[in-house]
Design a protein around this motif. Structure first.
Motif, PDB file in Angstrom:
ATOM      1  N   HIS A   1       0.714  -1.278  -0.073  1.00 50.47           N
ATOM      2  CA  HIS A   1      -0.041   0.042  -0.093  1.00 50.47           C
ATOM      3  C   HIS A   1       0.852   1.331   0.097  1.00 50.47           C
ATOM      4  O   HIS A   1       0.278   2.140  -0.299  1.00 50.47           O
ATOM      5  CB  HIS A   1      -0.862   0.108   1.117  1.00 50.47           C
ATOM      6  N   ASP A   2       2.140   1.167   0.294  1.00 50.43           N
ATOM      7  CA  ASP A   2       3.042   2.343   0.083  1.00 50.43           C
ATOM      8  C   ASP A   2       3.095   2.750  -1.374  1.00 50.43           C
ATOM      9  O   ASP A   2       3.513   3.994  -1.596  1.00 50.43           O
ATOM     10  CB  ASP A   2       4.340   1.940   0.825  1.00 50.43           C
ATOM     11  N   ALA A   3       3.079   1.822  -2.177  1.00 46.67           N
ATOM     12  CA  ALA A   3       3.096   2.224  -3.740  1.00 46.67           C
ATOM     13  C   ALA A   3       2.081   3.247  -3.963  1.00 46.67           C
ATOM     14  O   ALA A   3       0.967   2.926  -3.619  1.00 46.67           O
ATOM     15  CB  ALA A   3       3.053   0.864  -4.359  1.00 46.67           C
ATOM     16  N   THR A   4       2.607   4.176  -4.879  1.00 42.54           N
ATOM     17  CA  THR A   4       1.610   4.839  -5.493  1.00 42.54           C
ATOM     18  C   THR A   4       1.122   4.472  -6.852  1.00 42.54           C
ATOM     19  O   THR A   4       2.038   3.724  -7.655  1.00 42.54           O
ATOM     20  CB  THR A   4       2.072   6.273  -5.603  1.00 42.54           C
ATOM     21  N   SER A   5      -0.088   4.959  -7.271  1.00 40.84           N
ATOM     22  CA  SER A   5      -0.509   4.473  -8.782  1.00 40.84           C
ATOM     23  C   SER A   5       0.403   5.305  -9.861  1.00 40.84           C
ATOM     24  O   SER A   5       0.880   6.196  -9.640  1.00 40.84           O
ATOM     25  CB  SER A   5      -1.927   4.960  -8.760  1.00 40.84           C
ATOM     26  N   GLY A   6       0.655   4.401 -10.961  1.00 31.47           N
ATOM     27  CA  GLY A   6       1.363   5.119 -11.979  1.00 31.47           C
ATOM     28  C   GLY A   6       1.509   3.978 -12.749  1.00 31.47           C
ATOM     29  O   GLY A   6       0.364   3.314 -13.224  1.00 31.47           O
ATOM     30  N   GLU A   7       2.569   3.494 -13.542  1.00 33.06           N
ATOM     31  CA  GLU A   7       2.874   2.801 -14.577  1.00 33.06           C
ATOM     32  C   GLU A   7       2.813   1.256 -14.090  1.00 33.06           C
ATOM     33  O   GLU A   7       3.282   0.965 -13.177  1.00 33.06           O
ATOM     34  CB  GLU A   7       4.176   2.894 -15.173  1.00 33.06           C
TER      35      GLU A   7
ATOM     36  N   PRO B   1      -2.585  -4.373  -3.290  1.00 30.73           N
ATOM     37  CA  PRO B   1      -1.292  -4.218  -3.653  1.00 30.73           C
ATOM     38  C   PRO B   1      -0.978  -4.877  -5.009  1.00 30.73           C
ATOM     39  O   PRO B   1      -0.234  -4.248  -5.768  1.00 30.73           O
ATOM     40  CB  PRO B   1      -0.213  -5.020  -2.760  1.00 30.73           C
ATOM     41  N   THR B   2      -1.883  -5.926  -5.431  1.00 37.67           N
ATOM     42  CA  THR B   2      -1.549  -6.299  -6.795  1.00 37.67           C
ATOM     43  C   THR B   2      -2.046  -5.674  -7.968  1.00 37.67           C
ATOM     44  O   THR B   2      -1.324  -5.264  -8.765  1.00 37.67           O
ATOM     45  CB  THR B   2      -2.198  -8.020  -6.729  1.00 37.67           C
ATOM     46  N   LEU B   3      -3.297  -4.930  -7.528  1.00 33.62           N
ATOM     47  CA  LEU B   3      -3.978  -4.001  -8.472  1.00 33.62           C
ATOM     48  C   LEU B   3      -2.951  -2.811  -8.532  1.00 33.62           C
ATOM     49  O   LEU B   3      -2.845  -2.224  -9.641  1.00 33.62           O
ATOM     50  CB  LEU B   3      -5.307  -3.589  -7.931  1.00 33.62           C
ATOM     51  N   VAL B   4      -2.292  -2.185  -7.552  1.00 31.04           N
ATOM     52  CA  VAL B   4      -1.552  -0.975  -7.583  1.00 31.04           C
ATOM     53  C   VAL B   4      -0.138  -1.440  -8.108  1.00 31.04           C
ATOM     54  O   VAL B   4       0.218  -0.486  -9.035  1.00 31.04           O
ATOM     55  CB  VAL B   4      -1.189  -0.697  -6.225  1.00 31.04           C
ATOM     56  N   LEU B   5       0.321  -2.217  -7.873  1.00 34.91           N
ATOM     57  CA  LEU B   5       1.582  -2.622  -8.476  1.00 34.91           C
ATOM     58  C   LEU B   5       1.799  -3.280  -9.899  1.00 34.91           C
ATOM     59  O   LEU B   5       2.413  -2.855 -10.753  1.00 34.91           O
ATOM     60  CB  LEU B   5       2.540  -3.539  -7.598  1.00 34.91           C
ATOM     61  N   LEU B   6       0.798  -4.420  -9.966  1.00 34.69           N
ATOM     62  CA  LEU B   6       0.915  -5.051 -11.175  1.00 34.69           C
ATOM     63  C   LEU B   6       0.176  -4.135 -12.505  1.00 34.69           C
ATOM     64  O   LEU B   6       0.617  -4.461 -13.657  1.00 34.69           O
ATOM     65  CB  LEU B   6       0.507  -6.355 -11.288  1.00 34.69           C
ATOM     66  N   PHE B   7      -1.120  -3.696 -12.002  1.00 30.98           N
ATOM     67  CA  PHE B   7      -1.948  -3.072 -13.267  1.00 30.98           C
ATOM     68  C   PHE B   7      -1.815  -1.294 -13.166  1.00 30.98           C
ATOM     69  O   PHE B   7      -2.330  -0.769 -13.747  1.00 30.98           O
ATOM     70  CB  PHE B   7      -2.967  -3.456 -12.888  1.00 30.98           C
ATOM     71  N   GLY B   8      -1.182  -0.749 -11.824  1.00 24.35           N
ATOM     72  CA  GLY B   8      -0.831   0.683 -11.767  1.00 24.35           C
ATOM     73  C   GLY B   8      -2.215   1.364 -11.443  1.00 24.35           C
ATOM     74  O   GLY B   8      -2.337   2.561 -11.856  1.00 24.35           O
ATOM     75  N   ALA B   9      -3.027   0.681 -10.609  1.00 18.34           N
ATOM     76  CA  ALA B   9      -4.445   1.295 -10.395  1.00 18.34           C
ATOM     77  C   ALA B   9      -4.141   2.277  -9.208  1.00 18.34           C
ATOM     78  O   ALA B   9      -3.447   2.059  -8.572  1.00 18.34           O
ATOM     79  CB  ALA B   9      -5.423   0.209 -10.130  1.00 18.34           C
TER      80      ALA B   9
ATOM     81  N   ILE C   1      -5.344   3.888  -5.841  1.00 19.84           N
ATOM     82  CA  ILE C   1      -5.348   2.937  -4.418  1.00 19.84           C
ATOM     83  C   ILE C   1      -6.746   3.032  -4.052  1.00 19.84           C
ATOM     84  O   ILE C   1      -7.275   1.921  -3.612  1.00 19.84           O
ATOM     85  CB  ILE C   1      -4.505   3.864  -3.177  1.00 19.84           C
ATOM     86  N   LYS C   2      -7.706   4.170  -4.578  1.00 23.97           N
ATOM     87  CA  LYS C   2      -9.000   3.939  -4.051  1.00 23.97           C
ATOM     88  C   LYS C   2     -10.053   3.148  -5.064  1.00 23.97           C
ATOM     89  O   LYS C   2     -10.471   2.434  -4.890  1.00 23.97           O
ATOM     90  CB  LYS C   2      -9.781   5.522  -4.064  1.00 23.97           C
TER      91      LYS C   2
END
Length: 270
Positions: A135-141, A177-185, A187-188
């Protein structure tokens, strides 16, 4: 002979306690986009004194209530249209999670109670780590694209489905975390997408558990189940209202600490 600890009329399993526990955990689920089962499971085992597999089945039922109600309550912040626009991600993860949920539920019903306690404790620790790191990861690529992302999504979904069934959880701590990291989504958005993946995944696991005699725990504790379900719905409504108000940077580390404490209690449980 049935002991006091195994009846639904003991003080620990009273209606106010069931409602309060459901509301508290439901609020966490509605706020972050989780089923809240990782926090409910130690409560069912430690406070309400259910056996491990019984707790998993009850946990699955309550998580279904939280997941099903959290999606509409979060819609004011994350509309259903945003979820529909990302249907391909949901399908990608479901391709693995539905199969994983079926296998995981089968394994859980065959494990000895003592073994299941240990498995639950280890998974709680793992989820606490993922909460902080993921969850520390921010959305992006996105981490991967094309065919590599597709394969990784199926594999991740399968693992999450297994974990979800073993713990009786929605799997949001792994999905987000998978959605944020793998797909760049975002957080909300990831929180609502995780709920969309969790609901059918949990239904598959729940169906598999229904074939085992441990499923009868729902009928034996009907009043407790209803009160916790009502509390959970009230909680998810409150959590949906709080979405976006409580910063993730403060909330998530606190939840991770609670998970670690819960893991220690479950590990020592006999």
């Amino acid at each position: 002979m049935e002991t006091a600890a195994n009846t639904s009329t003991t003080p620990a399993r009273s209606a106010p306690a069931a409602f309060g526990g459901g509301a508290m955990i439901g609020a966490l689920g509605g706020l972050i986009g989780l089923g809240g089962a990782e926090f409910r499971l130690p409560l069912l085992i430690g406070l309400f004194n259910f056996a491990a597999l019984e707790a998993v089945v009850l946990n699955k039922a309550m998580s279904l209530v939280v997941v099903a109600t959290a999606l509409p309550f979060r819609a004011a912040t994350v509309p259903f249209g945003a979820i529909a626009d990302n249907w391909s991600i949901v399908v990608n993860l479901l391709a693995g999670s539905l199969l994983g949920a079926w296998f995981g539920a089968g394994w859980a019903t065959r494990l000895k109670s003592e073994t299941l306690y240990k498995v639950i404790a280890v998974l709680l620790v793992a989820i606490a780590v993922i909460l902080v790191v993921g969850h520390d990861a921010t959305s992006g690529e996105p981490l991967l694209t094309g065919s590599a992302q597709l394969v990784a999504g199926v594999v991740a979904g399968f693992i999450i489905g297994i974990v979800a069934s073993l713990l009786g959880v929605a799997g949001g701590e792994l999905l987000v975390p998978t959605l944020v990291l793998l797909f760049g989504a975002d957080i909300k958005l990831a929180g609502s997408l995780s709920l969309a993946v969790s609901l059918p995944t949990m239904l598959v696991g729940f169906t598999r558990y229904s074939r085992d005699q441990s499923f009868a725990v729902l009928g034996r504790n009907r009043r407790f189940l209803v009160m916790m379900a009502v509390g959970s719905i009230v909680g998810t409504f409150i959590g949906g209202l709080l979405l976006g108000v409580v910063p993730n940077g403060v909330l998530l580390p606190a939840l991770a600490v609670i998970l670690l404490i819960s893991a220690a209690k479950v590990w020592r449980h006999t």
